[in-house]
Design a protein around this motif. Structure first.
Motif, PDB file in Angstrom:
ATOM      1  N   ASN A  43       0.803  -1.229   0.000  1.00 60.54           N
ATOM      2  CA  ASN A  43       0.000   0.000   0.000  1.00 60.54           C
ATOM      3  C   ASN A  43       0.834   1.276   0.000  1.00 60.54           C
ATOM      4  OD1 ASN A  43      -2.765  -0.852  -0.060  1.00 60.54           O
ATOM      5  ND2 ASN A  43      -2.398  -1.754   1.955  1.00 60.54           N
ATOM      6  N   LEU A  68       4.426   7.387   0.567  1.00 57.59           N
ATOM      7  CA  LEU A  68       3.068   7.773   0.945  1.00 57.59           C
ATOM      8  C   LEU A  68       2.203   6.514   0.977  1.00 57.59           C
ATOM      9  CD1 LEU A  68       1.095  10.299   1.278  1.00 57.59           C
ATOM     10  CD2 LEU A  68       0.638  10.005  -1.157  1.00 57.59           C
ATOM     11  N   LEU A  77      -1.147   4.633   0.457  1.00 59.92           N
ATOM     12  CA  LEU A  77      -2.278   4.881  -0.446  1.00 59.92           C
ATOM     13  C   LEU A  77      -3.590   5.085   0.299  1.00 59.92           C
ATOM     14  CD1 LEU A  77      -1.536   2.220  -3.212  1.00 59.92           C
ATOM     15  CD2 LEU A  77      -1.504   4.690  -3.498  1.00 59.92           C
ATOM     16  N   GLU A  78      -3.791   4.348   1.367  1.00 58.53           N
ATOM     17  CA  GLU A  78      -5.083   4.395   2.047  1.00 58.53           C
ATOM     18  C   GLU A  78      -5.131   5.484   3.126  1.00 58.53           C
ATOM     19  OE1 GLU A  78      -7.492   2.469   1.066  1.00 58.53           O
ATOM     20  OE2 GLU A  78      -6.295   1.267  -0.305  1.00 58.53           O
ATOM     21  N   THR A  79      -4.075   5.557   3.933  1.00 55.47           N
ATOM     22  CA  THR A  79      -4.137   6.425   5.110  1.00 55.47           C
ATOM     23  C   THR A  79      -3.574   7.826   4.859  1.00 55.47           C
ATOM     24  OG1 THR A  79      -1.959   5.761   5.890  1.00 55.47           O
ATOM     25  CG2 THR A  79      -3.828   4.400   6.585  1.00 55.47           C
ATOM     26  N   GLY A  80      -2.752   7.975   3.836  1.00 56.00           N
ATOM     27  CA  GLY A  80      -2.115   9.263   3.593  1.00 56.00           C
ATOM     28  C   GLY A  80      -0.900   9.496   4.475  1.00 56.00           C
ATOM     29  N   TYR A 122       2.829   9.546   5.616  1.00 57.36           N
ATOM     30  CA  TYR A 122       4.004   9.695   4.773  1.00 57.36           C
ATOM     31  C   TYR A 122       5.269   9.584   5.600  1.00 57.36           C
ATOM     32  CZ  TYR A 122       3.697  14.427   6.630  1.00 57.36           C
ATOM     33  OH  TYR A 122       3.595  15.493   7.466  1.00 57.36           O
ATOM     34  N   ARG A 154      -1.987  14.056  -1.148  1.00 55.22           N
ATOM     35  CA  ARG A 154      -3.306  13.434  -1.344  1.00 55.22           C
ATOM     36  C   ARG A 154      -4.411  14.485  -1.349  1.00 55.22           C
ATOM     37  NH1 ARG A 154      -5.245  10.022   2.429  1.00 55.22           N
ATOM     38  NH2 ARG A 154      -6.198   8.345   1.270  1.00 55.22           N
ATOM     39  N   ARG A 194      -2.520   4.539  -7.879  1.00 54.71           N
ATOM     40  CA  ARG A 194      -1.109   4.372  -7.510  1.00 54.71           C
ATOM     41  C   ARG A 194      -0.223   5.232  -8.417  1.00 54.71           C
ATOM     42  NH1 ARG A 194       2.428   0.539  -5.101  1.00 54.71           N
ATOM     43  NH2 ARG A 194       0.627  -0.447  -4.151  1.00 54.71           N
ATOM     44  N   LEU A 223      -0.608   9.011  -7.537  1.00 60.02           N
ATOM     45  CA  LEU A 223       0.093   9.425  -6.329  1.00 60.02           C
ATOM     46  C   LEU A 223       1.612   9.361  -6.504  1.00 60.02           C
ATOM     47  CD1 LEU A 223      -2.186   7.941  -3.525  1.00 60.02           C
ATOM     48  CD2 LEU A 223      -1.922  10.317  -4.185  1.00 60.02           C
ATOM     49  N   LEU A 244       4.025  12.427  -5.956  1.00 61.53           N
ATOM     50  CA  LEU A 244       5.148  12.336  -5.009  1.00 61.53           C
ATOM     51  C   LEU A 244       6.453  12.764  -5.666  1.00 61.53           C
ATOM     52  CD1 LEU A 244       5.020   9.065  -2.878  1.00 61.53           C
ATOM     53  CD2 LEU A 244       5.019  11.419  -2.084  1.00 61.53           C
TER      54      LEU A 244
END
Lengths: 90, 329
Positions: free
Chosen positions: A13, A26, A28-31, A33, B263, B279, B282, B286
């Motif tokens: 993730n 980062l 993907l789900e929770t943000g 970092y 995000r 994916r 992001l 990044l």
């Protein structure tokens, strides 16, 4: 606790990008970092394929000038730290 | 400023082109690096003549009335559904939209249809289509200042549009307002913005500071904003010079500091998280701090001329630094 036969793998993730000397990552789900330093980033790169600590150490020693003893201790610590951040699992 | 590239697209739909001759019943408009070929006027986008549309070599998206399609649902979203070949959603009771493969939108008027395309088409539907095509839709505005395109992101109410207005008053040109379309050169080593809608929504006080441009109350805007058509960026695609994050610590931002906001920059983040390609979106975002400069600025919520002039000066200084960085390679 993990032993030499433990297989480590990435948490799928996370996405990352190499910027300057860091790998910025980062979730993907929770943000969430995190920035990994050069050693941790190299370890993350090695874990593109799941593998055990001895294999990780061998690959890192081929890349960095470090003694086997120091490498073993440092990698063990970094893996546990990365596990704590949910970057990797065993 | 480096030259703009030809439009690339990771979508097979880019092979679509404008028919010759174009039917008289077809309305052409250009926005977000796409020529929109519709069976009704699309006043929210900039109109474009057929010859110009062909010269741009931009991909074509068709917008036509039709019946909703029965398609297997891969994933249900709050307001619609994701299918293997696109998305579908009802916008209130005004219209149903079926987007196919990133190159076609079928709309079905509902009981609340007023005879014109609802605002959601120019924002949510456009953003979903852009994402399907491989671009990155951002909740951000953008302006060309002193030759460099600056993207301005931040939470709702942070002053994105007002910051753009400040730059426009100082001679800038609008690239996009509220919805910005980011795309990357292959390898993600350069970032580009695709020119968006030609109007900007402003508080009446800010709109009054841009005299001489067409302006009207934005239909149905709950905050009473006005739509103003300022100087528009002459290029359909511009290279991104840098990113301003409103509300982030003031000054240059390191990559890890920028990552905290990545995000939150996505347009319609819940939809984006559900769409294929999240994916890649992001990862591209990044990588952005490694490609262009990031800086934080305070939110801009006042409309006094001194505050706007100070913001315009800060944006100009940031843009100049971005251009200098380009010059250094």
């Amino acid at each position: 606790m993990s032993g030499s036969s433990t297989i480590w793998q990435r948490d799928a993730n996370w996405v990352g990008s190499h910027i300057d000397d860091s790998l910025v990552m980062l979730h993907l789900e929770t943000g969430k970092y995190v920035a990994l330093n050069r050693t941790a980033a190299a370890l993350w790169d090695i874990l593109e394929e799941p593998c055990g600590q001895p294999e990780i150490e061998a690959k890192l020693m081929a890349r960095f000038a470090v003694s086997a003893e120091a490498c073993h201790a440092e990698i063990a610590a970094v893996l546990e730290q990365m596990r704590g951040l949910s970057l990797v699992s065993a | 400023m480096p030259r703009s590239p030809p439009c690339w697209s990771r979508c097979a739909a880019s092979a679509s082109f404008l028919p010759d001759p174009v039917s008289r019943d077809v309305y052409l408009a250009e926005a977000f690096g796409i020529v929109w070929c519709a069976d009704l006027p699309l006043p929210g986008f900039a109109p474009i003549a057929p010859d110009c549309a062909r010269r741009t070599r931009l991909p074509v998206v068709r917008v036509e009335a039709g019946a909703p399609a029965e398609r297997p649902v891969l994933r249900q979203n709050r307001r619609g559904a994701i299918h293997a070949d696109g998305i579908s959603l009802w916008w209130q009771d005004i219209a149903h939209f079926d987007m196919w493969d990133g190159d076609r939108v079928i709309y079905t008027p509902g009981p609340g249809w007023t005879g014109t395309m609802p605002a959601a088409f120019y924002s949510t539907i456009a953003a979903l289509l852009l994402a399907w095509r491989g671009a990155v839709p951002l909740h951000a505005s953008a302006v060309v200042v002193g030759g460099a395109a600056v993207l301005i992101a931040g939470a709702a109410g942070a002053g994105k549009s007002t910051s753009v207005a400040a730059a426009l008053i100082a001679g800038g040109a609008l690239v996009s307002d509220d919805l910005s379309c980011l795309d990357f050169a292959p390898g993600n080593d350069a970032a580009y913005l695709k020119r968006g809608r030609p109007a900007i929504r402003l508080h009446p006080q800010s709109a009054a500071l841009l005299p001489g441009h067409p302006a009207m109350p934005a239909p149905g805007d709950p905050r009473g904003k006005w739509l103003v058509e300022p100087a528009f960026c002459p290029d359909a695609i511009v290279r991104l010079g840098g990113v301003i994050l409103l509300g982030a610590p003031e000054g240059p931002l390191a990559a890890i500091e920028a990552a905290a906001h990545i995000r939150g920059m996505l347009f319609r983040p819940r939809w984006m998280a559900a769409l294929p390609g999240q994916r890649a979106r992001l990862m591209a975002l990044l990588a952005l701090p490694g490609v262009v400069r990031f800086a934080g600025m305070a939110p801009l919520t006042a409309f006094d001329s001194e505050g706007l002039a100070a913001r315009a000066a800060a944006l100009a200084a940031f843009a100049a630094a971005a251009l200098a960085a380009f010059a250094q390679g």
